[in-house]
Design a protein around this motif. Sequence first.
Motif, PDB file in Angstrom:
ATOM      1  N   GLY A   1       0.799  -1.218   0.000  1.00 56.48           N
ATOM      2  CA  GLY A   1       0.000   0.000   0.000  1.00 56.48           C
ATOM      3  C   GLY A   1       0.832   1.269   0.000  1.00 56.48           C
ATOM      4  O   GLY A   1       2.059   1.247   0.016  1.00 56.48           O
ATOM      5  N   SER A   2       0.126   2.361  -0.011  1.00 58.06           N
ATOM      6  CA  SER A   2       0.730   3.689   0.016  1.00 58.06           C
ATOM      7  C   SER A   2       0.243   4.420   1.254  1.00 58.06           C
ATOM      8  O   SER A   2      -0.901   4.263   1.674  1.00 58.06           O
ATOM      9  N   THR A   3       1.106   5.250   1.813  1.00 54.83           N
ATOM     10  CA  THR A   3       0.734   6.039   2.981  1.00 54.83           C
ATOM     11  C   THR A   3       0.587   7.506   2.584  1.00 54.83           C
ATOM     12  O   THR A   3       1.132   7.950   1.579  1.00 54.83           O
TER      13      THR A   3
ATOM     14  N   HIS B   1     -10.912  23.726   2.625  1.00 53.87           N
ATOM     15  CA  HIS B   1     -10.640  24.281   1.299  1.00 53.87           C
ATOM     16  C   HIS B   1      -9.147  24.279   0.990  1.00 53.87           C
ATOM     17  O   HIS B   1      -8.751  24.726  -0.086  1.00 53.87           O
ATOM     18  N   LEU B   2      -8.316  23.809   1.919  1.00 50.73           N
ATOM     19  CA  LEU B   2      -6.866  23.790   1.703  1.00 50.73           C
ATOM     20  C   LEU B   2      -6.239  22.617   2.443  1.00 50.73           C
ATOM     21  O   LEU B   2      -6.458  22.438   3.639  1.00 50.73           O
ATOM     22  N   GLY B   3      -5.470  21.831   1.708  1.00 50.13           N
ATOM     23  CA  GLY B   3      -4.767  20.707   2.319  1.00 50.13           C
ATOM     24  C   GLY B   3      -3.516  20.348   1.548  1.00 50.13           C
ATOM     25  O   GLY B   3      -3.434  20.547   0.331  1.00 50.13           O
ATOM     26  N   PHE B   4      -2.538  19.835   2.277  1.00 51.88           N
ATOM     27  CA  PHE B   4      -1.252  19.402   1.721  1.00 51.88           C
ATOM     28  C   PHE B   4      -1.094  17.925   2.045  1.00 51.88           C
ATOM     29  O   PHE B   4      -0.996  17.552   3.212  1.00 51.88           O
ATOM     30  N   GLU B   5      -1.087  17.092   1.014  1.00 54.24           N
ATOM     31  CA  GLU B   5      -1.057  15.638   1.198  1.00 54.24           C
ATOM     32  C   GLU B   5       0.313  15.109   0.780  1.00 54.24           C
ATOM     33  O   GLU B   5       0.681  15.188  -0.388  1.00 54.24           O
ATOM     34  N   PHE B   6       1.046  14.567   1.742  1.00 57.64           N
ATOM     35  CA  PHE B   6       2.398  14.037   1.542  1.00 57.64           C
ATOM     36  C   PHE B   6       2.292  12.537   1.317  1.00 57.64           C
ATOM     37  O   PHE B   6       1.894  11.794   2.218  1.00 57.64           O
ATOM     38  N   TRP B   7       2.653  12.066   0.116  1.00 58.14           N
ATOM     39  CA  TRP B   7       2.510  10.657  -0.245  1.00 58.14           C
ATOM     40  C   TRP B   7       3.797   9.884  -0.020  1.00 58.14           C
ATOM     41  O   TRP B   7       4.844  10.234  -0.561  1.00 58.14           O
ATOM     42  N   ASN B   8       3.694   8.849   0.826  1.00 58.61           N
ATOM     43  CA  ASN B   8       4.786   7.913   1.123  1.00 58.61           C
ATOM     44  C   ASN B   8       6.020   8.583   1.713  1.00 58.61           C
ATOM     45  O   ASN B   8       7.138   8.143   1.481  1.00 58.61           O
ATOM     46  N   TRP B   9       5.801   9.611   2.505  1.00 61.22           N
ATOM     47  CA  TRP B   9       6.908  10.259   3.211  1.00 61.22           C
ATOM     48  C   TRP B   9       7.098   9.562   4.552  1.00 61.22           C
ATOM     49  O   TRP B   9       6.127   9.076   5.162  1.00 61.22           O
ATOM     50  N   PRO B  10       8.336   9.522   5.053  1.00 60.47           N
ATOM     51  CA  PRO B  10       8.504   9.098   6.450  1.00 60.47           C
ATOM     52  C   PRO B  10       7.709  10.053   7.353  1.00 60.47           C
ATOM     53  O   PRO B  10       7.275  11.118   6.900  1.00 60.47           O
ATOM     54  N   SER B  11       7.544   9.716   8.608  1.00 58.08           N
ATOM     55  CA  SER B  11       6.758  10.557   9.520  1.00 58.08           C
ATOM     56  C   SER B  11       7.247  11.998   9.505  1.00 58.08           C
ATOM     57  O   SER B  11       8.435  12.267   9.716  1.00 58.08           O
ATOM     58  N   LEU B  12       6.312  12.912   9.264  1.00 62.67           N
ATOM     59  CA  LEU B  12       6.642  14.334   9.301  1.00 62.67           C
ATOM     60  C   LEU B  12       6.982  14.728  10.733  1.00 62.67           C
ATOM     61  O   LEU B  12       6.330  14.276  11.683  1.00 62.67           O
ATOM     62  N   SER B  13       7.975  15.570  10.895  1.00 55.82           N
ATOM     63  CA  SER B  13       8.387  15.978  12.241  1.00 55.82           C
ATOM     64  C   SER B  13       7.395  16.987  12.822  1.00 55.82           C
ATOM     65  O   SER B  13       6.711  17.710  12.094  1.00 55.82           O
ATOM     66  N   GLU B  14       7.340  17.029  14.141  1.00 50.71           N
ATOM     67  CA  GLU B  14       6.475  17.991  14.828  1.00 50.71           C
ATOM     68  C   GLU B  14       6.900  19.419  14.500  1.00 50.71           C
ATOM     69  O   GLU B  14       6.057  20.301  14.330  1.00 50.71           O
ATOM     70  N   GLU B  15       8.207  19.659  14.394  1.00 46.68           N
ATOM     71  CA  GLU B  15       8.713  20.989  14.059  1.00 46.68           C
ATOM     72  C   GLU B  15       8.246  21.411  12.669  1.00 46.68           C
ATOM     73  O   GLU B  15       7.851  22.560  12.455  1.00 46.68           O
ATOM     74  N   PHE B  16       8.278  20.476  11.730  1.00 46.93           N
ATOM     75  CA  PHE B  16       7.839  20.779  10.371  1.00 46.93           C
ATOM     76  C   PHE B  16       6.352  21.103  10.355  1.00 46.93           C
ATOM     77  O   PHE B  16       5.918  22.091   9.756  1.00 46.93           O
ATOM     78  N   LYS B  17       5.537  20.276  11.003  1.00 44.93           N
ATOM     79  CA  LYS B  17       4.096  20.519  11.041  1.00 44.93           C
ATOM     80  C   LYS B  17       3.788  21.871  11.693  1.00 44.93           C
ATOM     81  O   LYS B  17       2.912  22.602  11.229  1.00 44.93           O
TER      82      LYS B  17
ATOM     83  N   PRO C   1       9.954   9.416  -0.286  1.00 44.39           N
ATOM     84  CA  PRO C   1       8.765  10.208  -0.585  1.00 44.39           C
ATOM     85  C   PRO C   1       8.463  10.277  -2.077  1.00 44.39           C
ATOM     86  O   PRO C   1       9.365  10.231  -2.908  1.00 44.39           O
ATOM     87  N   GLU C   2       7.176  10.364  -2.366  1.00 47.16           N
ATOM     88  CA  GLU C   2       6.750  10.484  -3.750  1.00 47.16           C
ATOM     89  C   GLU C   2       6.429  11.914  -4.129  1.00 47.16           C
ATOM     90  O   GLU C   2       6.782  12.358  -5.198  1.00 47.16           O
ATOM     91  N   GLY C   3       5.740  12.643  -3.298  1.00 50.53           N
ATOM     92  CA  GLY C   3       5.398  14.009  -3.644  1.00 50.53           C
ATOM     93  C   GLY C   3       4.358  14.590  -2.714  1.00 50.53           C
ATOM     94  O   GLY C   3       3.853  13.916  -1.823  1.00 50.53           O
ATOM     95  N   VAL C   4       4.044  15.870  -2.957  1.00 50.78           N
ATOM     96  CA  VAL C   4       3.077  16.592  -2.140  1.00 50.78           C
ATOM     97  C   VAL C   4       1.980  17.131  -3.054  1.00 50.78           C
ATOM     98  O   VAL C   4       2.252  17.923  -3.959  1.00 50.78           O
ATOM     99  N   ALA C   5       0.754  16.671  -2.813  1.00 49.77           N
ATOM    100  CA  ALA C   5      -0.405  17.180  -3.539  1.00 49.77           C
ATOM    101  C   ALA C   5      -0.981  18.346  -2.755  1.00 49.77           C
ATOM    102  O   ALA C   5      -1.114  18.287  -1.533  1.00 49.77           O
ATOM    103  N   VAL C   6      -1.299  19.418  -3.457  1.00 51.33           N
ATOM    104  CA  VAL C   6      -1.874  20.608  -2.834  1.00 51.33           C
ATOM    105  C   VAL C   6      -3.307  20.759  -3.344  1.00 51.33           C
ATOM    106  O   VAL C   6      -3.537  20.820  -4.548  1.00 51.33           O
TER     107      VAL C   6
END
Length: 182
Positions: A2-4, A147-163, A69-74
């Motif tokens: 699967g994909s995350t 109305h706005l979202g950033f979807e990170f496909w197959n990335w390792p866990s995003l850091s709390e600092e990044f979020k 990571p594969e990419g970020v859908a906006v």
Amino acid sequence: MGSTFQTIADRDATPEDAPRLARAVVDWLVAEGIVLAEAEPGWALGPHPVHPPGPHWQKAVEDPRWGHPEGVAVYTGHHVFFSNWNEPGPVAVTCPHCGAGGDEPLLSTAAERWHVTGEADADCPVCARTVPLTAWNWTNDHLAFVHLGFEFWNWPSLSEEFKARVAELLTGHRTAFLPGKV
């Protein structure tokens, strides 16, 4: 296998604000080398163009050893994001005014309207206030009508600092974090 996915959703962006806020976040991601500037198809599930990972994508994650990571859908139109990795149990929704809770069916008609139109309200059964669907709070950010979202496909866990940095770029708006797997 699967994909995350991991989604950072802006719960307060209006349809008018979403493109401007998306541009600010993408410009920062590009400046940091986390993603490339040009969105391209083929970097994630579906035909939606995504921003491929940049040379410094590791800046966004806890541990870069755990994925490619594969990419970020906006997304800048009305969208429903979900999480299927948050804590198990029944999904509950609470009124942002009185804190009264209920279960998911409480808003099912409003959710159907949102899916079609991008606008919907629901009356709280306790305080009787009419509340926009985007304002209701879902258990563990299980759902986000935004109305706005950033979807990170197959990335390792995003850091709390990044979020937290992405949330800062969204001008103090409430954000939801929705991880999952398909």
